[in-house]
Design a protein around this motif. Structure first.
Motif, short mmCIF file in Angstrom:
data_model
loop_
_atom_site.label_atom_id
_atom_site.label_comp_id
_atom_site.label_asym_id
_atom_site.label_seq_id
_atom_site.Cartn_x
_atom_site.Cartn_y
_atom_site.Cartn_z
N UNK A 130 -23.02 -15.70 24.16
CA UNK A 130 -21.67 -15.19 24.33
C UNK A 130 -21.56 -14.32 25.59
N UNK A 131 -22.54 -13.45 25.79
CA UNK A 131 -22.47 -12.50 26.90
C UNK A 131 -22.62 -13.17 28.25
N UNK A 132 -23.56 -14.10 28.37
CA UNK A 132 -23.86 -14.70 29.67
C UNK A 132 -22.99 -15.91 30.00
N UNK A 133 -22.52 -16.63 28.97
CA UNK A 133 -21.81 -17.89 29.21
C UNK A 133 -20.40 -17.90 28.61
N UNK A 134 -19.97 -16.75 28.07
CA UNK A 134 -18.61 -16.61 27.53
C UNK A 134 -18.31 -17.63 26.42
N UNK A 135 -19.30 -17.92 25.61
CA UNK A 135 -19.11 -18.88 24.53
C UNK A 135 -18.56 -18.18 23.30
N UNK A 136 -17.42 -18.66 22.82
CA UNK A 136 -16.78 -18.10 21.63
C UNK A 136 -16.89 -19.03 20.43
N UNK A 137 -17.31 -20.28 20.64
CA UNK A 137 -17.45 -21.25 19.56
C UNK A 137 -18.66 -22.13 19.85
N UNK A 138 -19.62 -22.12 18.95
CA UNK A 138 -20.89 -22.84 19.16
C UNK A 138 -21.19 -23.68 17.94
N UNK A 139 -21.60 -24.91 18.18
CA UNK A 139 -21.94 -25.84 17.11
C UNK A 139 -23.45 -25.90 16.91
N UNK A 140 -23.88 -25.81 15.65
CA UNK A 140 -25.27 -26.08 15.30
C UNK A 140 -25.40 -27.58 15.03
N UNK A 141 -26.33 -28.24 15.73
CA UNK A 141 -26.46 -29.68 15.61
C UNK A 141 -27.82 -30.16 15.15
N UNK A 142 -28.54 -29.34 14.38
CA UNK A 142 -29.83 -29.79 13.85
C UNK A 142 -30.99 -29.51 14.76
N UNK A 143 -32.17 -29.76 14.21
CA UNK A 143 -32.45 -30.28 12.88
C UNK A 143 -32.29 -29.28 11.73
N UNK A 144 -32.84 -29.70 10.60
CA UNK A 144 -32.68 -28.93 9.39
C UNK A 144 -33.27 -27.53 9.46
#
Length: 239
Positions: free
Chosen positions: A158-172
């Motif tokens: 969030x701090x370095x890339x201004x990401x407000x929404x992130x998807x977890x895509x695996x693995x388990x």
């Protein structure tokens, strides 16, 4: 600073597997198309600024278990994170605790989506590997001493890339580690109406923690069926 919205979005078989022969069936492919539209399509349900996957998932789909071509000599690598502008509106964030992935360029392509790679490393990764990433213009963050710290990972993204929404895509293992750490807000499961009965395929959640088993509860937010039998389930994570 508020935490980004973290959602785990996974395509699974009817028996909860995230890989296997079921994916190559007509039912699996149709569910896969719906899965893509939910998070990557022209009118996605989720605002997906970057998706986060583990090392094995990355090797299986993008780097194909190639060895990194490490430089024989390199300039001294400064301590800490390596943050550079990339120009891409979406990121592929790869968890690589030991620095093993054999990248050949700093982007990946998944169907119609091209994303810039970000590596998440631990302090144990060699300067040789960091120099390799720098030579490819692959930004990286350090998030943990011996193993990846999910909370620190999310905070730095969030701090370095201004990401407000992130998807977890695996693995388990990755999915469960973020849920266990309390940084996952929602789980989205696209269930293909097919199974292959494999006993050794990974599941959507797998506990690799040394601290023992801990159950986590979820509240159902949405259940939606498609004409082809695909089921879409959304759950909030009870924290």
């Amino acid at each position: 600073m508020t935490q980004p919205f973290i959602f785990c979005h996974m395509l699974i078989s009817i028996d909860g597997k995230i890989t296997g022969k079921y994916m190559n069936t007509p039912e699996g492919e149709a569910a896969g198309d719906f899965f893509y539209q939910v998070a990557f399509g022209e009118k996605p349900f989720y605002k997906n600024q970057g998706w986060l996957s583990g090392r094995k998932t990355t090797d299986d789909n993008f780097t194909m278990y190639k060895e990194p071509v490490l430089p024989e000599s390199f300039e001294a690598v400064p301590a800490g994170d390596y943050i550079i502008e990339t120009g891409k509106p979406i990121y592929y964030i790869s968890i690589d605790p030991s620095g093993k992935l054999g990248w050949e360029k700093n982007t990946i392509t998944y169907q119609d989506t091209t994303a810039t790679v970000i590596e998440v490393l631990t302090e144990k990764v060699s300067d040789n590997y960091k120099a390799f990433l720098r030579s490819l213009d692959i930004p990286y963050i350090i998030a943990g001493k011996e193993s990846i710290d999910p909370k620190q990972t999310v905070e730095k993204l969030q701090r370095h890339f201004n990401l407000e929404s992130i998807m977890l895509g695996g693995g388990g293992l990755l999915n469960w580690s973020f849920i266990e750490a309390g940084v996952c807000d929602e789980v989205s499961l696209v269930v293909a109406p097919v199974a292959d009965g494999s006993s050794d395929s990974p599941s959507v959640f797998e506990n690799g923690s040394l601290s023992g088993d801990k159950a986590v509860a979820f509240s159902l937010e949405q259940a939606e069926t498609q004409e082809d039998g695909t089921l879409w389930l959304r759950y909030k994570v009870k924290k």
